[in-house]
Design a protein around this motif. Structure first.
Motif, mmCIF file in Angstrom:
data_model
loop_
_atom_site.group_PDB
_atom_site.id
_atom_site.type_symbol
_atom_site.label_atom_id
_atom_site.label_comp_id
_atom_site.label_asym_id
_atom_site.label_seq_id
_atom_site.Cartn_x
_atom_site.Cartn_y
_atom_site.Cartn_z
ATOM 1 N N UNK A 162 33.489 34.003 34.429
ATOM 2 C CA UNK A 162 35.131 33.792 34.375
ATOM 3 C C UNK A 162 35.277 33.866 32.781
ATOM 4 N N UNK A 163 36.205 35.099 32.632
ATOM 5 C CA UNK A 163 36.306 35.563 31.184
ATOM 6 C C UNK A 163 35.154 36.222 30.763
ATOM 7 N N UNK A 164 34.211 36.845 31.725
ATOM 8 C CA UNK A 164 33.121 37.574 31.276
ATOM 9 C C UNK A 164 32.917 38.772 32.145
ATOM 10 N N UNK A 165 31.962 39.801 31.781
ATOM 11 C CA UNK A 165 31.806 41.071 32.372
ATOM 12 C C UNK A 165 30.432 41.073 32.821
ATOM 13 N N UNK B 292 34.906 43.174 35.099
ATOM 14 C CA UNK B 292 35.462 41.937 34.327
ATOM 15 C C UNK B 292 36.012 40.925 35.273
ATOM 16 N N UNK B 293 35.792 39.450 35.093
ATOM 17 C CA UNK B 293 36.186 38.437 35.925
ATOM 18 C C UNK B 293 37.012 37.542 35.339
ATOM 19 N N UNK B 294 38.093 37.147 35.885
ATOM 20 C CA UNK B 294 39.051 36.357 35.253
ATOM 21 C C UNK B 294 39.596 35.185 36.588
ATOM 22 N N UNK B 295 39.057 33.979 36.366
ATOM 23 C CA UNK B 295 39.009 32.991 37.482
ATOM 24 C C UNK B 295 40.414 32.061 37.241
ATOM 25 N N UNK B 296 40.768 31.266 38.452
ATOM 26 C CA UNK B 296 41.791 30.419 38.483
ATOM 27 C C UNK B 296 43.129 30.976 38.622
ATOM 28 N N UNK B 297 44.028 30.019 38.428
ATOM 29 C CA UNK B 297 45.387 30.335 38.214
ATOM 30 C C UNK B 297 46.474 30.032 37.319
ATOM 31 N N UNK C 112 41.421 34.541 28.358
ATOM 32 C CA UNK C 112 40.369 35.063 29.177
ATOM 33 C C UNK C 112 40.340 36.442 29.508
ATOM 34 N N UNK C 113 41.644 37.024 29.693
ATOM 35 C CA UNK C 113 41.955 38.528 30.071
ATOM 36 C C UNK C 113 41.481 39.155 28.731
ATOM 37 N N UNK C 114 41.988 38.616 27.406
ATOM 38 C CA UNK C 114 41.804 39.512 26.158
ATOM 39 C C UNK C 114 40.314 39.665 26.107
ATOM 40 N N UNK D 153 49.487 38.792 31.584
ATOM 41 C CA UNK D 153 48.567 39.090 30.953
ATOM 42 C C UNK D 153 47.651 40.152 31.365
ATOM 43 N N UNK D 154 47.512 39.909 32.676
ATOM 44 C CA UNK D 154 46.737 41.029 33.636
ATOM 45 C C UNK D 154 47.344 42.194 33.700
ATOM 46 N N UNK D 155 48.733 42.293 33.925
ATOM 47 C CA UNK D 155 49.539 43.452 33.778
ATOM 48 C C UNK D 155 49.627 44.067 32.622
ATOM 49 N N UNK D 156 49.496 43.262 31.446
ATOM 50 C CA UNK D 156 49.562 44.179 30.222
ATOM 51 C C UNK D 156 48.090 44.785 29.753
#
Length: 253
Positions: free
Chosen positions: A131-134, A143-148, A167-169, A203-206
């Motif tokens: 989560x927020x990790x590669x 790369x993984x970003x969990x949750x909503x 987390x995305x950054x 943030x994902x889109x950016x």
């Protein structure tokens, strides 16, 4: 290299046990828990506790976006019960079954209905939680970003826009961007059955526009208006509502 990807498992342990067949690895994008099945109101934690008639009613209210009435119904039903203990007990039973079904290796992140604090108790050595990790799989960086994101549904693992963006950054540039929720694109966030826009991430889109990964993979929206959208060089793919289909999305290279 062949990787299978699933999301929104929602209690489908039988399908999950077969999801890695023929693949070198399985990726799971979250939502293992089944609280209430909107297609079959007899399945899930809610109808187990309160019966199908109450499940029918709460689905009706939520679908009509009458969220305050739905919350009031919930308050009446939960009155006198230890809500936290009842839900945790039911979730633990589901997690024991779900995590036992994961093949080795599995790379997984949380969905918005998951409870991250419980995962370490059930993730066996062949399951890597990110989560927020590669992680590198077959020479590609994932790369993984969990949750909503926070919503009127108030599900267990919702974050502020700022927390999620951090987390995305933290991922930087990746070949494959994996998340539970989609980027904020109207065709990807609109659920045609629920008749509402779900929360997607700006943030994902950016990040997609800035770093141009090969793929952006996600779930969350069970019946999206569009399952695939190309943003520049990136193929954005909703990998499907695994609870209903039992079919993983496959990637080969």
């Amino acid at each position: 290299m062949r990787v299978h990807v699933v999301s929104d498992v929602h209690g489908n342990a039988d399908g999950l046990a077969k999801a890695g067949d023929g693949a070198d690895a399985l990726i799971c994008l979250g939502d293992l828990v089944l609280f209430l099945d909107y297609a079959d109101h007899s399945r899930g934690i809610f109808p187990d506790l309160f019966g199908v008639e109450n499940a029918d009613r709460i689905v009706e209210l939520r679908t009509a976006r009458r969220f305050e009435e739905a919350r009031e119904l919930g308050r009446r039903l939960w009155a006198g019960l230890d809500r936290e203990a009842a839900i945790e007990s039911a979730v633990r039973r589901q997690y024991a079954e779900m995590f036992a079904a994961f093949p080795t290796p599995t790379y997984a992140t949380y969905g918005n209905v998951d409870i991250p604090t419980l995962w370490p108790e059930y993730a066996h050595p062949g399951t890597t939680v990110l989560d927020g990790q590669r992680v590198e799989i077959g020479g590609r960086v994932f790369g993984f970003v969990g949750g909503g994101l926070r919503s009127s549904m108030r599900t267990p693992y919702e974050l502020s826009d700022e927390e999620y963006a951090a987390k995305v950054e933290a991922l930087g540039e990746v070949d494959v961007l994996c998340s539970h929720i989609p980027p904020e694109v109207p065709e990807l966030v609109y659920d045609t059955l629920a008749r509402r826009f779900e929360r997607g991430s700006r943030a994902l889109l950016a990040a997609i526009r800035r770093t141009r990964p090969r793929y952006a993979l996600f779930g969350h929206v069970h019946q999206p208006l569009a399952r695939r959208v190309r943003i520049g060089a990136t193929e954005c793919v909703n990998v499907g509502h695994f609870a209903a289909t039992g079919r993983p999305w496959a990637m080969e290279w």
